[in-house]
Design a protein around this motif. Structure first.
Motif, short mmCIF file in Angstrom:
data_model
loop_
_atom_site.label_atom_id
_atom_site.label_comp_id
_atom_site.label_asym_id
_atom_site.label_seq_id
_atom_site.Cartn_x
_atom_site.Cartn_y
_atom_site.Cartn_z
N ILE B 153 9.58 5.50 11.38
CA ILE B 153 10.15 5.49 10.03
C ILE B 153 9.17 4.84 9.06
O ILE B 153 9.02 5.26 7.92
CB ILE B 153 11.51 4.78 10.05
N PHE B 154 8.46 3.82 9.56
CA PHE B 154 7.54 3.13 8.66
C PHE B 154 6.32 4.01 8.35
O PHE B 154 5.78 3.94 7.26
CB PHE B 154 7.12 1.80 9.27
N VAL B 155 5.93 4.83 9.32
CA VAL B 155 4.84 5.77 9.04
C VAL B 155 5.27 6.73 7.94
O VAL B 155 4.51 7.04 7.02
CB VAL B 155 4.46 6.55 10.31
N LEU B 156 6.52 7.16 8.04
CA LEU B 156 7.09 8.04 7.02
C LEU B 156 7.00 7.38 5.64
O LEU B 156 6.55 7.99 4.66
CB LEU B 156 8.55 8.29 7.38
N ILE B 157 7.40 6.12 5.59
CA ILE B 157 7.37 5.40 4.32
C ILE B 157 5.94 5.31 3.80
O ILE B 157 5.66 5.54 2.62
CB ILE B 157 7.96 3.98 4.49
N LEU B 158 5.02 5.01 4.73
CA LEU B 158 3.62 4.82 4.34
C LEU B 158 3.05 6.08 3.71
O LEU B 158 2.42 6.04 2.65
CB LEU B 158 2.82 4.44 5.59
N ALA B 160 4.70 8.58 2.43
CA ALA B 160 5.40 8.89 1.18
C ALA B 160 4.91 8.00 0.05
O ALA B 160 4.78 8.43 -1.10
CB ALA B 160 6.90 8.75 1.37
N ALA B 161 4.61 6.75 0.39
CA ALA B 161 4.17 5.81 -0.64
C ALA B 161 2.85 6.25 -1.24
O ALA B 161 2.55 5.96 -2.40
CB ALA B 161 4.05 4.40 -0.05
N TYR B 162 2.09 6.98 -0.45
CA TYR B 162 0.79 7.44 -0.94
C TYR B 162 0.96 8.39 -2.12
O TYR B 162 0.07 8.54 -2.95
CB TYR B 162 0.06 8.15 0.20
N ALA B 163 2.12 9.04 -2.19
CA ALA B 163 2.35 10.00 -3.26
C ALA B 163 2.53 9.33 -4.61
O ALA B 163 2.54 10.00 -5.64
CB ALA B 163 3.57 10.85 -2.93
N PHE B 164 2.65 8.02 -4.63
CA PHE B 164 2.79 7.32 -5.89
C PHE B 164 1.59 7.54 -6.79
O PHE B 164 1.62 7.29 -7.97
CB PHE B 164 2.96 5.81 -5.64
N ARG B 165 0.50 7.99 -6.18
CA ARG B 165 -0.71 8.28 -6.93
C ARG B 165 -0.43 9.25 -8.08
O ARG B 165 -0.99 9.13 -9.16
CB ARG B 165 -1.71 8.92 -5.97
N ASP B 166 0.42 10.22 -7.82
CA ASP B 166 0.68 11.24 -8.83
C ASP B 166 1.97 10.97 -9.59
O ASP B 166 2.51 11.85 -10.23
CB ASP B 166 0.80 12.62 -8.18
N ALA B 167 2.45 9.74 -9.49
CA ALA B 167 3.77 9.47 -10.04
C ALA B 167 3.70 9.19 -11.55
O ALA B 167 2.67 8.80 -12.08
CB ALA B 167 4.38 8.28 -9.34
N ASP B 168 4.80 9.44 -12.19
CA ASP B 168 4.93 9.12 -13.61
C ASP B 168 6.31 8.50 -13.81
O ASP B 168 7.31 9.18 -13.71
CB ASP B 168 4.78 10.39 -14.45
N LEU B 232 12.91 6.88 -1.20
CA LEU B 232 12.45 8.26 -1.15
C LEU B 232 12.93 9.04 -2.37
O LEU B 232 12.17 9.79 -2.98
CB LEU B 232 12.96 8.94 0.13
N VAL B 233 14.20 8.82 -2.74
CA VAL B 233 14.73 9.53 -3.90
C VAL B 233 13.96 9.12 -5.15
O VAL B 233 13.53 9.96 -5.95
CB VAL B 233 16.23 9.22 -4.05
N ILE B 274 6.63 13.70 12.42
CA ILE B 274 7.27 12.40 12.55
C ILE B 274 8.78 12.54 12.34
O ILE B 274 9.59 11.97 13.05
CB ILE B 274 6.67 11.43 11.52
N TRP B 275 9.10 13.35 11.36
CA TRP B 275 10.50 13.56 11.04
C TRP B 275 11.25 14.17 12.23
O TRP B 275 12.42 13.88 12.45
CB TRP B 275 10.57 14.46 9.80
N THR B 276 10.55 15.01 13.00
CA THR B 276 11.17 15.59 14.20
C THR B 276 11.69 14.48 15.11
O THR B 276 12.80 14.57 15.63
CB THR B 276 10.14 16.44 14.96
N VAL B 277 10.89 13.42 15.27
CA VAL B 277 11.32 12.32 16.12
C VAL B 277 12.58 11.67 15.53
O VAL B 277 13.53 11.35 16.25
CB VAL B 277 10.19 11.27 16.26
#
Lengths: 370, 366, 513
Positions: B153-158, B160-168, B232-233, B274-277
């Motif tokens: 789950i933490f890998v998932l978070i990690l 996803a957090a990388y996507a903050f690069r394109d965030a507004d 995530l939301v 990862i989500w499969t797990v």
């Protein structure tokens, strides 16, 4: 024991029988490295792709590529047609660059043509997008530049200019222009002496290209939009620009950018924007070597600030004319003034917006000499 | 009485609950809630977490009155034999349907994102066989496995957090654009993602220590899931514009699709892996609960023999939906069953237990 | 997947109610007063075996006879401990005459015959209903050298040999504690092999010792010649791909495990000692970790655990990538790999299977041949075949790289059994990858993980300290912290005392000197 064995055998047989429906073997795929779209006749699409191949032998590997061009009804249709033309199966999963011919983006809405890129799970959403002067096909037909294929060349060209903040970082995903509240701009490529080169950026209004900015303008534009990448260098006249002297240029590198963008709405619903840039720069080149005097340095700061402010105003003017909202004013209005936004006719309103732009510059160091 | 050797620690309970809560909806939640609550979806998720907190407390209060029994052991005590059986069937149906729904959604995502032409029965079969292999064991082994896979789950978070690069961050504003009614409607949608805490009904007697510790562990688990979902939301809301979210059913995958790291590209494939797990864990939890309730229905103490049959039933149900419509029907069905059996029934049972003063005979030894 | 599950779930415990009719109950036959009767009885009982020697003896004018099996007795000892004292004796009391260390006075003739088989010489005297069994067995021990398969760079260089007596001595030498207990068994209805379990009475969990005792006692087989035979009888799941009992030939390893509260089983005739219960991580530990500095030891451990994942999943990952998800390869590498796989006629799974099987063949061939030829096989295989298959176009360069890396990674494992397990498990994972790409790998690995979570070794979880999670124990299982940090023993064998040292160094005065 015997029952378990039977289960195991049945399981293995089922697995073996089912085969591999979605297998896409690397060796049978032909991978597009760069694709271009031009308008064709009768509303058709002229799609051009360059397929890159690497043949590795013991002495090393060699790059080759082949260019195909088809006239198709849609992007997906172009894929089908291309598939009938090439050996192996067509795949654009590793495409690096998508070129759009200038005519395509000036006169057509390009988004329907891109739909398949958003819909296909294998599509290369991280491919860069650029606009070419003239036809995209002509640029792809250059095929090789030195020992590099055209796709690799343009990709690396765009990458390095992105890092130098000459063009914005745009890929198919970040383009997705569904009501983002700002207009995007794309790198603008030309063919100069048979070689593709960056000539600035193309400004869009909605999904149509309306104007272009030159190289110097585009750097300042990106500064104003707050999109400074790793480094950014500006070369400007160091003395009053009316007194023309042969070697009076100074090059500065922007170290730090402070950008203030404020959208205010007055009582009579007049929207005004205050854009304030504060740059901290390093002097990279100053042929006159006078910077050891503080006064001269401050004079230089003032001259450059004024110059930049003037240029910034010119850019804003150009953006107004092109109806290009590159700074996301609309987004701010949506977020902070949602009621006002609902009443606005944005296309009409945007050119009316008052921009108050100012740039101030501060030299923080001058390299290892003063 | 359950031997101390077969018990799980409150920490294991916490992860058990988290893993049962976090499942398929990791991918769907942002766009389903956004479609109702617009850019206030994250508020809905937090509210949903709050309501779940309440439901958990009710469920805990109920379980505490029967500290040495699982739900199906005290149902007849509270409702009588006949009514108890009906409620029992409702629960069993819920677990079977919920498990099928998870399997259907998993197969759909796999079909859409990687294997467009692999028949879904293969994917479903793989999922159920793997899960069955774990689900037929006792809760202690399942808890161990869940603790082990908790890390992903933490890998998932990690990623996803990388996507903050394109965030507004401006996309979040203005707050309360959708209006309070829509936020509440969105909350109801978000609630379905937080289901899974009902595993408390099965695990309560197996947890070491007193009731307080159990409540604390479950509430912490719920807090964690709520925060993860909110994160995530929120990330999806600030990365995508509202119009984009409307047409993207799995924004978390879409968000990372264009990410390029130096060593690999196409992070969505890794997220999917990862989500499969994560999904396997949830399916294990539901399969376990379904098998437990069905075997209790037939008066069996162990569920090892029933589990294969239950998974075959789930497999068949999961094969039925062929399009979005039928999936939606299944989804609504699960929502109805869940609201009845997770919100209404525990409250009613608790009231009966309190007013008629029915309590578990055995007190848990602390 | 299904068959993998089947393979794992085959929980096989011998049904213990099987009649124990295989065992012949010893009939009590007493020593007769007639010397000749006794000799002929023994002769008949041993079916007139040729190595039965009967030497008549005149002892203080009493007629007697010394019976022994020449194949198991040491003639020098017979001469020194029996004949010489007897011939020079003046006393009637035989107990004082016989100078051997072990002398037993027996009236049961059957028992005497059993002892003869074990290397005793039996002295019968005319008119006495007793006999004397004197231990004079022939001892032919190998010297205590470092085991070939468990070499360490630093640390002790002694190893177990085929004699249990010597092995026990090696253990006792290192643990001078009165708590070290040896329990002896005679196993195998026909082989009658001596075995003993060793444990520390104040550490090992009594339930564990009883469980092991029970399982050993339940085995009812004719042949239990070596530890390996016994291992399969007493382990939890024989059809699991993972070994559940650690075999070692190193005394230091046995001692370290005894001190953690585990139980060791030694057998006569085999240098391998069985240690139980063990966890998965025990197979990834080498005594070298403890002989090198803590940081280096930790690094090596992490490296070995990493090698587990490489050996298990790397070929599968590569197959999945080139046959399903080539999008994940970064661009430049992508074209390189594409360039080299383009001309290969077979799908990646066949390529991989071909290459993996070739490597296994080479390994097997190299192992069987005498070492000078074996080495040249390795060179021929590695260089010539590797290069040739690429030139022919059977296998691509990336695949060779992947397979070679995998082979090296599986060599890293300190334990042979675990190495075999990983090499075997690789194939199902590869097939899953070839069928379902990443999703297939995930399902296969999850199934393996589930199996590891479910597996138990003598009642202790096999995958401890990860499942159940006990972060405290990681410092000696996954990494190796300095010894003064290891305050407690690992929990998995449930030792009676957890605390193993009091960390004086941790009390804030780390900087001594």
């Amino acid at each position: 024991m015997r029952r378990n064995l039977a289960y195991a055998v049945v399981g293995a047989v089922i697995l073996m029988l089912c085969g591999c429906w979605d297998q896409q073997l690397l060796k049978t795929e032909r991978n597009v490295s760069i694709a271009g779209m031009d308008p064709g006749t009768n509303g058709l699409l002229r799609a051009t792709v360059s397929i890159r191949d690497v043949t590795s032998t013991e002495s090393g590997s060699k790059d080759t590529n082949e260019v195909h061009s088809v006239l198709a009804r849609s992007t997906q249709h172009a894929r089908e047609l291309l598939n009938e033309e090439i050996s192996g199966s067509y795949s654009n999963a590793k495409m690096r660059v998508l070129l759009l011919g200038e005519e395509m983006v000036r006169n057509h809405d390009v988004m329907p043509y891109l739909d398949v890129y958003y819909r296909d799970p294998k599509s290369p959403l991280n491919a860069r997008i650029a606009v070419t002067r003239g036809k995209a096909e002509d640029m792809i037909r250059i095929k090789m530049i030195g020992s590099k294929t055209i796709g690799l060349h343009i990709d690396e060209l765009l990458n390095s200019t992105e890092e130098a903040t000459v063009v914005p970082h745009v890929n198919i995903q970040t383009l997705h222009p569904l009501d983002r509240g700002y207009d995007f701009s794309l790198p603008y490529l030309v063919i100069r002496e048979g070689i593709p080169a960056i000539s600035g950026i193309a400004l869009f209004s909605g999904t149509r290209m309306t104007d272009t900015l030159g190289l110097d303008e585009s750097r300042l534009y990106l500064l104003m939009a707050g999109l400074k990448n790793i480094n950014l260098r500006l070369t400007m006249k160091s003395v009053d620009r009316n007194k023309s002297n042969s070697y009076d240029y100074v090059t500065v590198e922007v170290k730090k950018l402070k950008r203030k963008l404020k959208v205010t709405v007055s009582k009579n619903k007049q929207i005004s924007v205050k854009l304030n840039l504060k740059l901290r720069v390093t002097v990279m080149e100053d042929p006159r070597n006078h910077l050891y005097k503080m006064k001269i340095m401050h004079d230089l700061e003032r001259t450059l600030s004024e110059q930049l402010t003037d240029e910034a105003k010119a850019i804003v003017h150009k953006m107004h004319r092109a109806n290009h909202d590159g700074f996301g004013i609309a987004r701010r209005l949506m977020s902070f003034h949602p009621k006002l936004w609902k009443q606005l006719d944005w296309d009409k309103e945007y050119p009316q917006i008052l921009f108050n732009t100012s740039v101030s510059l501060q030299i923080v160091n001058t390299g290892i000499t003063e | 009485m359950i031997a101390a050797k077969d018990k799980i620690t409150p920490g294991q309970l916490m992860i058990l609950v988290i893993q049962s809560q976090i499942g398929v909806s990791v991918l769907f939640l942002p766009s389903t809630v956004e479609s109702i609550a617009r850019n206030d979806a994250w508020i809905s998720v937090i509210l949903a977490g709050g309501v779940t907190l309440l439901l958990i407390t009710i469920m805990w209060a109920l379980s505490r009155r029967f500290p040495a029994m699982t739900l199906f052991e005290y149902l007849p005590l509270l409702l009588g034999k006949f009514l108890g059986k009906i409620v029992h069937v409702i629960y069993a149906m819920l677990f079977i349907l919920a498990c099928s729904l998870i399997a259907v959604q998993f197969a759909d995502v796999v079909r859409d994102w990687v294997f467009s032409s692999t028949p879904s029965w293969i994917i479903l079969g793989l999922l159920l066989v793997t899960s069955l292999y774990m689900a037929q064991e006792n809760i202690r082994l399942i808890a161990r496995f869940f603790v082990l896979t908790f890390g992903v789950i933490f890998v998932l978070i990690l990623i996803a957090a990388y996507a903050f690069r394109d965030a507004d961050i401006l996309y979040i504003l203005p707050i309360n654009q959708a209006g309070i009614p829509n936020i509440f409607k969105g909350m109801l949608k978000a609630m379905t993602s937080l289901f899974g805490f009902e595993i408390l009904l099965f695990s309560y007697p197996y947890v070491q220590g007193g009731g307080k510790g159990i409540l604390k562990a479950t509430l912490f688990a719920n807090l964690f899931s709520t925060l993860l979902y909110t994160f995530l939301v929120f990330t999806c809301l600030i990365v995508f514009s509202p119009e984009e979210l409307k047409i993207i059913p799995q924004p978390v995958l879409y968000m990372v699709k264009a990410l390029t790291f130096t060593v690999f590209e196409r992070a969505d494939l890794y997220i999917l892996t990862i989500w499969t797990v994560v999904v396997i864990s949830t399916v294990i939890a539901y399969l376990f609960m379904a098998a437990k309730s069905v075997s209790a229905l037939f008066g069996k103490k162990r569920h090892k023999g029933t589990a294969p049959f239950v998974s075959i039933v789930i497999f068949i149900i999961a094969l039925i939906p062929h399009n979005q419509d039928t999936t939606n029907i299944l989804q609504n069905l699960v929502a109805i069953f869940a609201s009845v059996s997770l919100a209404a029934l525990p409250l009613i049972l608790l009231c009966i237990s309190v007013f008629l003063n029915i309590k578990g005979k055995e007190q848990a030894e602390v | 997947m299904g068959f993998l599950g089947q393979m794992f779930s085959n929980n096989r415990r011998k049904s213990n109610s099987a009649a124990k009719n295989n065992r012949t109950a010893p009939t009590a036959k007493y020593v007769a007063s007639s010397l000749q009767d006794n000799i002929s009885y023994v002769n008949e009982a041993l079916f007139r075996t040729a190595d039965l020697i009967s030497r008549p003896i005149d002892y203080l004018s009493e007629q007697g006879s010394l019976l022994y099996l020449s194949s198991v007795c040491d003639t020098i000892k017979i001469h020194q401990f029996i004949l010489k004292p007897l011939l020079g004796a003046h006393e009637a009391n035989l107990d004082r005459v016989l100078t051997a260390a072990i002398v037993e006075k027996l009236s049961n003739l059957e028992k005497a015959i059993d002892l003869m088989l074990a290397g005793y010489a039996v002295l019968f005297l005319e008119g006495k209903e007793e006999c004397y069994a004197v231990q004079v067995s022939f001892i032919n021990d190998r010297s205590v050298t470092e085991p070939q398969n468990e070499k360490t760079i630093q640390g002790a260089h002694d190893g177990f040999i085929e004699s249990m007596r010597v092995n026990l001595q090696l253990v006792r030498k290192q643990i001078n504690s009165r708590n070290l207990v040896v329990r002896r068994y005679t196993l195998g209805n026909m082989t009658k092999t001596e075995a003993s379990i060793v444990y520390l009475n104040d550490l090992a969990n009594p339930e564990l010792v009883e469980e092991i005792d029970r399982r050993i006692a339940e085995v009812n087989a004719d042949n239990l010649m070596s530890g390996f035979l016994l291992l399969e009888y007493i382990e939890n799941q024989s059809f699991s791909p993972f070994p559940q009992i650690l075999q070692t030939e190193r005394p230091d390893r046995v001692v370290a495990n005894l001190l953690e509260g585990r139980v060791a089983l030694l057998m006569e005739g085999s240098p391998a000692t069985l240690i139980m219960p063990v966890t998965f991580f025990a197979f990834y530990q080498s005594p070298d970790d403890y002989y090198s500095r803590s940081l280096a030891g930790s690094f090596l451990r992490l490296l070995r655990l990493f090698s587990f994942f490489i050996a298990l999943a790397l070929p599968a990952f590569y197959i999945a990538v080139v046959s399903f998800h080539y999008e994940v390869i970064p661009m430049e590498l992508f074209y390189r790999i594409k360039g080299s796989v383009e001309k290969i006629p077979y799908p990646p799974i066949l390529e991989a299977l071909f290459m993996e099987l070739t490597i296994e063949l080479l390994r097997e061939a190299g192992m069987r041949l005498p070492s000078p030829i074996g080495q040249s096989i390795g060179i021929v295989g590695g260089l010539v075949i590797g290069d040739a298959v690429v030139r022919v176009g059977l296998v691509s360069y990336p695949m060779i790289t992947v397979v070679a890396l995998t082979a090296i990674a599986s060599f890293v494992v300190p334990s042979h059994e675990m190495s075999y397990s990983v090499r075997l498990l690789r194939f199902p994972v590869m097939i899953a990858a070839a069928l379902f790409g990443f999703v297939g790998i995930v399902f296969a690995l999850t199934a393996i993980l589930i199996h590891l979570c479910k597996l138990e070794s003598f009642g202790t979880p096999y995958f401890a300290p990860i499942a159940p999670m006990r972060v405290k124990d990681w410092k000696d299982a996954i990494i190796r912290l300095p010894f003064w940090k290891l305050n407690e023993r690992p929990l998995d064998p449930h030792p009676q005392k957890l605390v193993q040292e009091i960390g004086a160094k941790e009390e804030g005065n780390d900087d001594r000197g």
